[in-house]
Design a protein around this motif. Structure first.
Motif, short mmCIF file in Angstrom:
data_model
loop_
_atom_site.label_atom_id
_atom_site.label_comp_id
_atom_site.label_asym_id
_atom_site.label_seq_id
_atom_site.Cartn_x
_atom_site.Cartn_y
_atom_site.Cartn_z
N GLU A 353 7.91 56.18 61.58
CA GLU A 353 8.37 54.52 62.13
C GLU A 353 9.20 54.60 62.97
N LEU A 357 9.13 53.57 67.21
CA LEU A 357 9.80 52.19 67.25
C LEU A 357 9.77 51.62 68.66
N LEU A 360 5.81 51.42 70.59
CA LEU A 360 4.75 51.16 69.82
C LEU A 360 3.55 50.79 70.78
N MET A 366 -4.02 46.38 69.72
CA MET A 366 -3.81 45.14 68.40
C MET A 366 -3.24 46.03 67.39
N LEU A 367 -3.90 46.95 66.91
CA LEU A 367 -3.48 47.59 65.82
C LEU A 367 -2.73 49.12 66.09
N ILE A 368 -1.83 49.39 65.35
CA ILE A 368 -0.94 50.63 65.43
C ILE A 368 -2.22 51.66 65.16
N ARG A 370 -2.09 55.05 63.49
CA ARG A 370 -1.26 55.65 62.69
C ARG A 370 -1.54 57.33 62.88
N GLU A 373 0.40 58.44 65.90
CA GLU A 373 1.75 58.35 65.30
C GLU A 373 1.90 59.71 64.76
N ILE B 195 -2.74 42.74 57.65
CA ILE B 195 -3.13 43.58 58.75
C ILE B 195 -1.93 43.51 59.75
N ARG B 199 -0.19 46.79 60.01
CA ARG B 199 -0.74 47.63 61.19
C ARG B 199 -0.39 47.21 62.44
N SER B 200 0.44 46.20 62.74
CA SER B 200 0.68 45.68 64.08
C SER B 200 1.94 46.07 64.48
N ALA B 201 2.18 46.08 65.82
CA ALA B 201 3.65 46.31 66.46
C ALA B 201 4.52 45.16 65.88
N ARG B 204 5.88 45.85 62.53
CA ARG B 204 6.99 46.72 62.60
C ARG B 204 8.16 46.40 63.18
N HIS B 205 7.95 45.37 64.19
CA HIS B 205 9.23 44.65 64.86
C HIS B 205 10.02 44.07 63.90
N SER B 219 16.28 49.61 70.20
CA SER B 219 14.86 50.33 70.43
C SER B 219 13.93 49.33 71.28
N VAL B 221 13.62 46.39 71.30
CA VAL B 221 12.63 45.32 70.57
C VAL B 221 13.22 43.92 70.74
#
Lengths: 505, 332
Positions: A353, A357, A360, A366-368, A370, A373, B195, B199-201, B204-205, B219, B221
């Motif tokens: 992560e 960061l 991303l 839409m979705l990361i 993984r 990554e 989700i 799973r999304s940016a 994480r942010h 970073s 953000v």
């Protein structure tokens, strides 16, 4: 000196974990004398002062008070023995009055109630002794820096300090305030107090101290009367160290290498004014100067991490005006922070992560993604030789060296063409340092342009093709090729000319 | 410290106590409920618990994002009451011209969502742009909305027109295949929220912002925007919850939504989200909501402990949850 020292360190060493930071320090403070302790950042001055004041115990050796070996169990023990330390950032409660601060923790009482009239009388007395013209009822928050400094000294008086230790007392003062401070220091000395102070301003040291002790790399390299030394000799004693093969060879950057970054008139309010410089392709430009000289703030301002204004910034022949850090990143300019723990990495999180960061958007829409990554992490671990027990380790549990490598990997994911690294090797071991130096040089050889901000003189000299020295928010000088040496850098950062004065030569 | 300090636990330790804790607590509650009362696991009771959980649950999902990003919102209960009142006023006012039908229901729904969005944006703007502490801002807006709904109702109750209420009722009471709409909407909000969080940016942010906003800033953000969006999303979800709530009683008063904010925050914390931000999980929040609802349900179904002690037991659970979180930190 015939009279015995009031407070002395005998053969004192200090270790933090397996690392010894102070080696066999001897230091003696005499009553009625001003003793200056000077050295580069990280030379061990702060630790020495803390041991003297009883904040920290020595790992080996003795602290002697009036020739008696003492062991201070706590800061209070030190104060009880008449040793008072004034920190660079004042230790005053801003919302209390001057009187309340002076008697904080040792308020005078009559019966169950406070003896306010006596405390006020004594406060007036202490303040008048330091010629400080503030009311005992004034809120500390309403005082100027020099007045706060005087209140600190008055507080020291109220504790009947026999030894007064001041950490960079003039760093926050104006010239006029500095004069007032030294008048009071002289008065205290004449009254028999032993005074130790540190300063990065060698002219002050020469003018106002009786004894000087110079530290380098955790050891005392010189001790003696101040009058026997010139400022230049002090500067030489502070540095003067051979640069080993820790650094990769410097290829000559062609003089016609294109200028990739041109900064004109960059100002960061409160920190730096009118800074201009050029950076050429394939070059490592070093930025030297003392902590607080505005080095970090200028580069953060350039990368839009803090408010700044510039007459003109040209990056790859295009005029740019970054509003947000993301703009700089997109344009290919990245800044790697000096503070990896508070600004660089999320210590509670894992490597994956942290690595992605800032980027991303490169890992899925839409979705990361993984899996992508994880692949990037695998690549980063290999490329930067990051060594951890498990991949899932919290970044806060990694060693400083591995954290720094991860931070470097994180910023390299942005694919910067101009990379600014701030204190890239602070607090990491020598092996990792060498890896980081080699990485930066390879990056430059591959056509990137690099700015290295560092407090470590050998690093500046060993790594940089060209050096700019900053002092008080301005560039005080530029050095190239054989002119890059420790003496010149120290002199420039202390406000002296780069060349030694003729009588020294 | 003595010499006999225990060596830190090493190796594989998953799933950790912080993951297992809420799940185990939920299972224990289910077992207790099943033992105490035969009807506990009946479809009717389970549906009832879920439907009652839905309002708080939908809000708590939004609250998870706000708290994860390092914020807090105390105003959601009052905001729900105000939106409910506003919705009823708008629908009653439009009734003569629009008549009873789908369009007027849609008008009410749009009103609720737009009002929620604006209220959330206002909180977010004051907190991020003006830099006022979230606790202060939302304490203030909590009072404002509560007072506004009392004023709109003139101290009494705002009631939806009777005919309209009958038409709108199915939104709370009907559903698909026996599952009522609030449960379906709750379920959808949870899935989408989980989700986004994991799973999304944006998720994480949020975590990065709440964990250390300096690191997030360095970073690249956009810390302010991340926080603003979390408050706006929470506002929208309050609107959604209100849409589900209004047909249940068909009215709004000064006592609507009282303490919802604390229940939502409690659910988020029980679920393992860290109150000071930096770590959040939506599925945990769902478990937190269910735990709080089940405690009340079990006390109502059994006479072992007085239902009046509901609040006390919930309080114990909340404190226990936080103690478990602290132990997680101490171990690592």
């Amino acid at each position: 000196m015939t009279q015995p020292p009031v407070l002395a360190l005998n053969n004192v060493s200090k270790s933090f974990g397996p690392i010894e930071v102070l080696h066999n320090i001897d230091l003696a403070l005499q009553a009625g004398s001003v003793h200056a302790l000077i050295g580069e950042n990280g030379a061990g001055k702060s630790t020495t002062m803390k041991i003297l004041a009883g904040y920290q115990p020595p790992s080996a050796g003795q602290v002697r008070l009036d020739k008696q070996i003492v062991t201070f169990g706590s800061l209070q023990d030190g104060e009880a023995a008449g040793i008072v330390m004034i920190h660079q950032e004042f230790n005053l409660a801003e919302q209390l009055t001057v009187e309340q601060n002076i008697f904080l923790g040792r308020e005078l009482k009559r019966g169950l109630l406070l003896d306010k009239s006596e405390m006020r009388r004594l406060t007036r007395d202490y303040l008048s002794r330091v010629a400080c013209d503030v009311s005992p009822d004034a809120l500390v928050s309403s005082l100027s820096n020099s007045e706060k400094q005087m209140v600190e000294i008055a507080k020291a008086l109220s504790r009947e300090a026999r030894v007064l230790i001041m950490d960079e007392p003039t760093a926050v003062l104006t010239n006029r305030e500095t004069e007032v401070l030294f008048e009071q220091v002289a008065a205290l000395r004449d009254a028999g107090t032993a005074i130790l102070l540190t300063s990065h301003k060698l002219d002050e040291v020469a003018a106002h101290s009786d004894q000087v002790t110079i530290m380098r790399d955790g050891a005392v390299v010189h001790a003696g009367p101040t009058a026997a030394m010139t400022e230049d000799e002090m500067a030489i004693a502070m540095v003067g160290r051979d640069v080993s093969a820790l650094y990769p060879a410097k290829p000559d950057v062609p003089v016609d290498a294109p200028v990739v970054l041109k900064v004109e008139g960059l100002s960061v309010p409160g920190f730096a004014e009118n800074v201009s410089f050029e950076l050429r392709q394939g070059e490592i430009l070093g930025i030297g100067g003392l902590i607080g000289s505005g080095r970090t703030e200028v580069m953060e301002g350039l990368a839009a991490l803090r408010p700044a204004s510039a007459a003109r910034v040209t990056l790859f022949d295009r005029e740019v005006r970054f509003k947000r850090p993301g703009d700089a990143q997109q344009a290919g300019l990245c800044y790697l922070t000096e503070d990896r723990k508070l600004r660089g990495l999320l210590l509670e999180r894992g490597m994956r992560e942290n690595l992605t960061l800032a980027n991303l958007h490169k890992f899925g829409g839409m979705l990361i993604n993984r899996a992508a990554e994880e692949a990037a992490l695998t690549a980063a671990i290999a490329e930067f030789d990051i060594r951890t027990g498990t991949r899932g380790v919290k970044v806060g549990n990694m060693s400083g060296g591995n954290q720094q490598k991860l931070l470097l990997a994180k910023v390299m994911l942005s694919e910067p063409r101009v990379l600014i690294v701030d204190e890239p090797t602070r607090g990491i071991d020598i092996g990792t340092k060498q890896q980081i130096y080699a990485f930066l040089r390879n990056l430059a050889d591959a056509g990137h342009a690099i700015i290295v901000i560092t407090s470590e003189m050998p690093e500046l000299i060993g790594l940089a093709d060209r050096v700019l020295v900053m002092r008080s928010g301005r560039i005080s000088g530029a050095l190239e090729d054989s002119d890059i040496n420790e003496g010149a850098i120290v002199r420039l950062s202390m406000g002296l000319p780069a060349e030694q004065t003729p009588e020294m030569a | 410290m003595t010499d006999t300090t225990t060596s830190p636990t090493t190796g594989l330790r998953f799933p950790s106590m912080s993951v297992l804790g809420p799940i185990v607590a939920l299972l224990v509650l289910l077992a207790i409920g099943a033992m105490m009362n035969a009807n506990f696991l009946s479809a009717a009771n389970i549906t009832n618990v879920l439907a009652r959980s839905a309002f708080i649950g939908i809000i708590a999902v939004g609250m998870t994002f706000v708290i994860t990003a390092g914020g807090l919102d105390l105003s959601v209960g009052s905001m729900a009451a105000f939106i409910a009142g506003l919705m009823i006023l708008v629908m009653n006012a439009a009734l003569p011209s629009m008549g009873i039908g789908i369009p007027i229901i849609l008008l009410g729904m749009v009103t609720a969502i737009v009002a929620g969005l604006l209220a959330g944006l206002l909180n977010g703007f004051l907190i991020t742009t003006l830099g006022i502490e979230a606790f202060i801002v939302t304490l203030g807006s909590m009072g404002i909305y509560r007072s506004l709904v009392t004023w709109l109702a003139d101290g009494g109750t705002l009631s939806l027109d009777f005919g309209l209420r009958s038409f709108y009722r199915p939104v709370y009471f009907d559903g698909i295949l026996g599952v009522s709409w609030p449960i379906i909407v709750f379920f959808l909000v949870v899935i989408i929220g989980e989700i986004i969080m994991s799973r999304s940016a944006y998720g994480r942010h949020c975590a990065a912002t709440g964990s250390n906003e300096h690191v997030a800033h360095y970073s690249n953000v956009n810390v302010k925007r991340t926080r603003l969006i979390s408050y706006a999303a929470l506002g929208i979800l309050v609107g959604v919850a209100t849409i589900m709530y209004v047909p249940r009683l068909g009215s709004a008063s000064a006592s609507t939504g009282v303490l919802w904010e604390l229940e939502a925050i409690a659910a988020v914390i029980i679920g393992g989200t860290v109150l000071k931000g930096g770590f959040g999980r939506v599925w945990g929040t769902v478990i937190g909501v269910l735990i709080l609802s089940l405690i009340g349900n079990i006390l109502n179904l059994t006479d072992f402990v007085s239902p009046y002690l509901n609040g006390a037991i919930q309080g114990v659970i909340i404190i226990l949850a936080v103690i478990l979180q602290r132990e997680r930190k101490a171990v690592s």
